[in-house]
Design an enzyme around this catalytic site. Structure first.
Site, short mmCIF file in Angstrom:
data_model
loop_
_atom_site.label_atom_id
_atom_site.label_comp_id
_atom_site.label_asym_id
_atom_site.label_seq_id
_atom_site.Cartn_x
_atom_site.Cartn_y
_atom_site.Cartn_z
N ARG A 29 10.17 28.03 54.53
CA ARG A 29 8.75 27.68 54.43
C ARG A 29 8.42 27.11 53.05
O ARG A 29 7.73 26.09 52.92
CB ARG A 29 7.92 28.94 54.71
N ARG A 33 7.15 23.34 52.28
CA ARG A 33 5.79 23.10 51.75
C ARG A 33 5.81 22.54 50.33
O ARG A 33 5.01 21.67 50.00
CB ARG A 33 4.96 24.38 51.84
N ARG A 80 28.69 29.44 61.68
CA ARG A 80 29.86 29.22 60.81
C ARG A 80 30.56 28.01 61.40
O ARG A 80 30.70 27.90 62.61
CB ARG A 80 30.76 30.45 60.80
N ASP A 111 28.34 32.34 49.37
CA ASP A 111 29.33 31.58 48.60
C ASP A 111 30.00 30.48 49.41
O ASP A 111 30.23 29.39 48.92
CB ASP A 111 30.45 32.52 48.13
N ARG A 179 30.14 43.69 53.90
CA ARG A 179 31.47 43.07 53.88
C ARG A 179 32.33 43.72 52.81
O ARG A 179 32.45 44.93 52.79
CB ARG A 179 31.35 41.56 53.73
P1 ATP Z 1 27.75 35.17 54.31
O1 ATP Z 1 27.66 35.82 52.95
O2 ATP Z 1 26.63 35.55 55.16
O3 ATP Z 1 29.06 35.32 54.99
P2 ATP Z 1 28.61 32.54 53.60
O4 ATP Z 1 27.86 31.29 53.31
O5 ATP Z 1 29.51 33.02 52.49
O6 ATP Z 1 27.53 33.60 54.05
P3 ATP Z 1 30.82 31.62 55.21
O7 ATP Z 1 31.15 31.84 56.63
O8 ATP Z 1 31.84 31.93 54.19
O9 ATP Z 1 29.46 32.38 54.95
O10 ATP Z 1 30.42 30.07 55.02
C1 ATP Z 1 29.43 29.48 55.83
C2 ATP Z 1 29.87 28.09 56.20
O11 ATP Z 1 30.01 27.30 55.01
C3 ATP Z 1 31.24 28.01 56.87
O12 ATP Z 1 31.18 28.29 58.23
C4 ATP Z 1 31.62 26.58 56.59
O13 ATP Z 1 30.96 25.72 57.48
C5 ATP Z 1 31.05 26.35 55.19
N1 ATP Z 1 32.13 26.58 54.22
C6 ATP Z 1 32.67 27.75 53.83
N2 ATP Z 1 33.69 27.57 52.96
C7 ATP Z 1 33.81 26.24 52.81
C8 ATP Z 1 34.68 25.39 52.06
N3 ATP Z 1 35.65 25.90 51.29
N4 ATP Z 1 34.50 24.06 52.16
C9 ATP Z 1 33.52 23.53 52.93
N5 ATP Z 1 32.68 24.27 53.67
C10 ATP Z 1 32.80 25.59 53.62
#
Ligand code: ATP
Length: 326
Positions: A29, A33, A80, A111, A179
């Site tokens: 949001r 905005r 993901r 991350d 996690r």
């Molecule tokens: P959470 O903390 O909830 O797990 P996150 O952002 O760390 O969040 P991830 O599953 O690690 O969750 O990453 C989310 C998405 O970001 C992945 O499904 C992928 O599409 C993208 N991603 C993750 N790592 C990479 C990478 N090394 N290069 C490009 N894209 C990435």
């Protein structure tokens, strides 16, 4: 030397990626905005990078984000996406952004999501990350969107389990999310007055210590024994069986699970997510890229994504020591 020309942004996109967290809607949001107020067009990208690659892109206006600040989850959906981890996937995502006139994207996630944003930025799409995760496991920031709601949800659930544990004179092992990080377990452990707090950063897997602690407390007339176990350690059910066999005290495992990711965000999550979302919109307006918004030492700040991803974070030792004494 002439100053490098700052890329002028006309249209931005916003997406949520990775695990959802309460407060993501407040961030969406604010991004929408504040960007509109900054004179930019805004597009919503559904289901994270998956939706970007499938071109699930919608126009957003002020009304699109009405009545969402108090909603858990994310109205844009999240996913993901394995394809985004490949070079071709990133190039395709950047091409799709250009085809839709999107010059900049706000990525709300953890991350992993930042890594995707980092790569998109190398492909010429300006990116800003916002820390959206209940786990608090992003090194560059003291706060992540959703953590406050998650710990409050878990704390209330643990209070309830504690009531029945006490009535039945039971030992309860309550597993919380996070996690590989123990922040939720540490905070709830302290807030719920748990007898033992097991977090992956510190646990030595010496179950005998826990058993001795239960036996000692029983001798002193303690009616229940609450153990908060972090997801990163897991195996709460088998742990309960072993503890019951060794202590003779009825022991039950409760795994709180996904309830911790849902629900209406707390005031803190709504407020911080709103400020951070607005900051992300301003950074894009200023032509910034490859940055993440964070909260450090009480201040809202931004860091280069490369720098942010290289940072390390650990459970504060003093807080952990205090948790053992209390
Ligand atoms: P959470 O903390 O909830 O797990 P996150 O952002 O760390 O969040 P991830 O599953 O690690 O969750 O990453 C989310 C998405 O970001 C992945 O499904 C992928 O599409 C993208 N991603 C993750 N790592 C990479 C990478 N090394 N290069 C490009 N894209 C990435």
């Amino acid at each position: 030397m002439p100053k490098a020309k700052v890329k002028e942004i006309k249209t931005i996109g916003v997406l949520t990626s990775g695990g959802d967290s309460p407060g993501m809607n407040a961030a969406i949001r604010a991004v929408v905005r504040k960007s509109l107020a900054n004179g930019l067009n805004v597009k919503g990208i559904k289901k994270g990078y998956t939706g970007l690659l499938n071109e699930e892109i919608i126009d957003m206006d002020r009304r699109s984000v009405s009545e969402i600040i108090g909603l858990g989850g994310t109205i844009l959906g999240t996913a993901r996406c394995a394809e985004m981890r490949t070079e071709e996937g990133v190039k395709k995502a950047a091409d799709i952004c250009r085809a839709h006139g999107i010059d900049g994207i706000v990525v709300i996630g953890g991350d992993g999501s930042y890594r995707g944003a980092q790569k998109l930025s190398h492909e010429g799409i300006n990116t800003i990350g916002l820390p959206g995760t209940i786990d608090l496991d992003i090194a560059c920031t003291d706060y992540t969107i959703g953590f406050d709601t998650a710990i409050n949800t878990a704390m209330e659930a643990i209070d309830k389990v504690r009531d029945t544990s006490s009535s039945h004179e039971r030992c309860s092992i309550i597993e919380v999310m996070g996690r590989n990080a123990g922040y939720i377990a540490l905070w709830c452990g302290v807030a719920n007055g748990a007898e033992d707090i097991l977090i992956p950063e510190k646990y030595d897997y010496n179950e005998q210590d826990i058993i001795n602690h239960i036996i000692e407390n029983r001798k002193n007339g303690k009616k229940h024994h609450i153990i908060i176990n972090a997801e990163g350690i897991g195996h709460s059910t088998s742990m309960a069986r072993r503890i019951e066999a060794a202590t003779g005290m009825e022991t039950r495992a409760t795994i709180l699970g996904y309830m911790q990711r849902g629900g209406s965000p707390t005031c803190k999550d709504r407020y911080y997510a709103s400020v951070m979302g607005a900051m992300a919109a301003d950074l894009l307006k200023e032509g910034k890229t490859n940055r993440v918004v964070a909260q450090k030492n009480g201040q809202f700040v931004d860091f280069d994504i490369d720098e942010a991803l290289a940072m390390q974070k650990d459970i504060p030792s003093y807080e952990y020591e205090v948790s053992k004494i209390l």
